[in-house]
Design an enzyme around this catalytic site. Structure first.
Site, PDB file in Angstrom:
ATOM      1  N   ASP A  85       0.819  -1.212   0.000  1.00 41.56           N
ATOM      2  CA  ASP A  85       0.000   0.000   0.000  1.00 41.56           C
ATOM      3  C   ASP A  85       0.855   1.264   0.000  1.00 41.56           C
ATOM      4  O   ASP A  85       0.513   2.258  -0.643  1.00 41.56           O
ATOM      5  CB  ASP A  85      -0.918   0.009   1.220  1.00 41.56           C
ATOM      6  CG  ASP A  85      -2.063  -0.980   1.091  1.00 41.56           C
ATOM      7  OD1 ASP A  85      -2.348  -1.408  -0.044  1.00 41.56           O
ATOM      8  OD2 ASP A  85      -2.674  -1.316   2.118  1.00 41.56           O
ATOM      9  N   GLY A  86       1.968   1.229   0.713  1.00 48.71           N
ATOM     10  CA  GLY A  86       2.829   2.405   0.795  1.00 48.71           C
ATOM     11  C   GLY A  86       3.375   2.827  -0.551  1.00 48.71           C
ATOM     12  O   GLY A  86       3.421   4.022  -0.872  1.00 48.71           O
TER      13      GLY A  86
END
Length: 284
Positions: A60-61
């Site tokens: 996600d980052g």
């Protein structure tokens, strides 16, 4: 799709293993041989106008970082392939890559638009505009006292409260920091904005969901102690006392490529609530 690019996080140790496997499968299944690999940290400085699809390889980052750095005129959809820990934003897991590419070739997929935020703030007497896919958070420093917040919606006062902070979130970000602070899940295809307090000491601020074209103005007072503006949990900016932060919908949406069997509620169960076992086999 003739032109496919792959964005990777250069700090992750998968360049010679997973990346090569992904490229090989794309070449074999999609008949694409010229695959460009991009450093996700340099996305903003690159010309990506020729791409038909941008694959983001990571967690996600990595996807959050790419989403913020893409220029507003970027038109290709993004396919997130999760090799991280959570992968709420990703379209698929790395283990499902081969099946996903076959679905891509048969067009068993759809582009979903995800609303983004624009945050306007005065930094060192210069107005800066910063994009966010998940949320904009304003909070006290580690050893600071509570912050006094004044919140205006479309120039009308909504609330005044003292607490640790507040979160202005998109529907996509409703499963992230906002959820941890007690905010609701919001279906990601909606265009609304939520405001959620963090540890409201006065109990005078309640979470609220606003229409997507609302303009939110936040004034943060902390008597000279530290106040931080955080974007998507990745970029932190120390603010001055009585700083004014303005948040509203970004004119451009992020285009995520999702497959037709994508199940948002299954993602919530499996990756956010962690109760997939309790729901196994349950049908209507």
């Amino acid at each position: 799709m003739k032109n496919i690019g792959i964005a990777i996080n250069p700090s992750k140790d998968y360049k010679n293993t997973i990346l090569n496997m992904v490229k090989e499968k794309i070449e074999n299944i999609c008949n694409v041989t010229d695959i460009e690999v991009y450093n996700s940290f340099d996305i903003k400085n690159l010309n990506l106008s020729s791409l038909d699809l941008l694959i983001v390889l990571g967690g996600d980052g990595t996807l959050l970082g790419v989403a913020r750095e893409l220029e507003d005129d970027f038109k290709a959809p993004i396919l997130g392939i999760n090799i991280g820990n959570l992968g709420v934003l990703s379209s698929i897991e790395i283990s499902d890559l081969e099946l996903a590419l076959k679905k891509l070739m048969t067009k068993d997929c759809k582009v979903h638009k995800r609303m983004m935020l624009n945050c306007e703030v005065d930094i060192n007497e210069s107005i800066k505009n910063i994009k966010a896919l998940n949320e904009v958070a304003v909070a006290r420093g580690t050893l600071s006292r509570m912050v006094k917040f004044k919140i205006f919606v479309d120039e009308k006062l909504y609330a005044i409260f003292k607490g640790d902070g507040l979160i202005v979130s998109t529907p996509t970000g409703s499963t992230a920091y906002s959820f941890s602070a007690g905010g609701p899940f919001i279906c990601p295809d909606l265009e609304v904005i939520s405001i959620v307090p963090i540890c409201d000491h006065t109990k005078s601020m309640h979470p609220i969901v606003l229409k997507g074209d609302s303009t939110i103005k936040i004034i943060a007072e902390n008597g000279g102690d530290q106040i931080y503006l955080t974007i998507d949990g990745q970029r932190a900016i120390e603010m001055k006392d009585n700083s004014v932060i303005t948040v509203k919908k970004n004119p451009k949406s992020l285009k995520l490529l999702l497959f037709n069997d994508y199940d948002y509620f299954k993602v919530i169960r499996n990756k956010v609530l962690n109760n997939s076992k309790e729901c196994d086999g349950e049908e209507i």
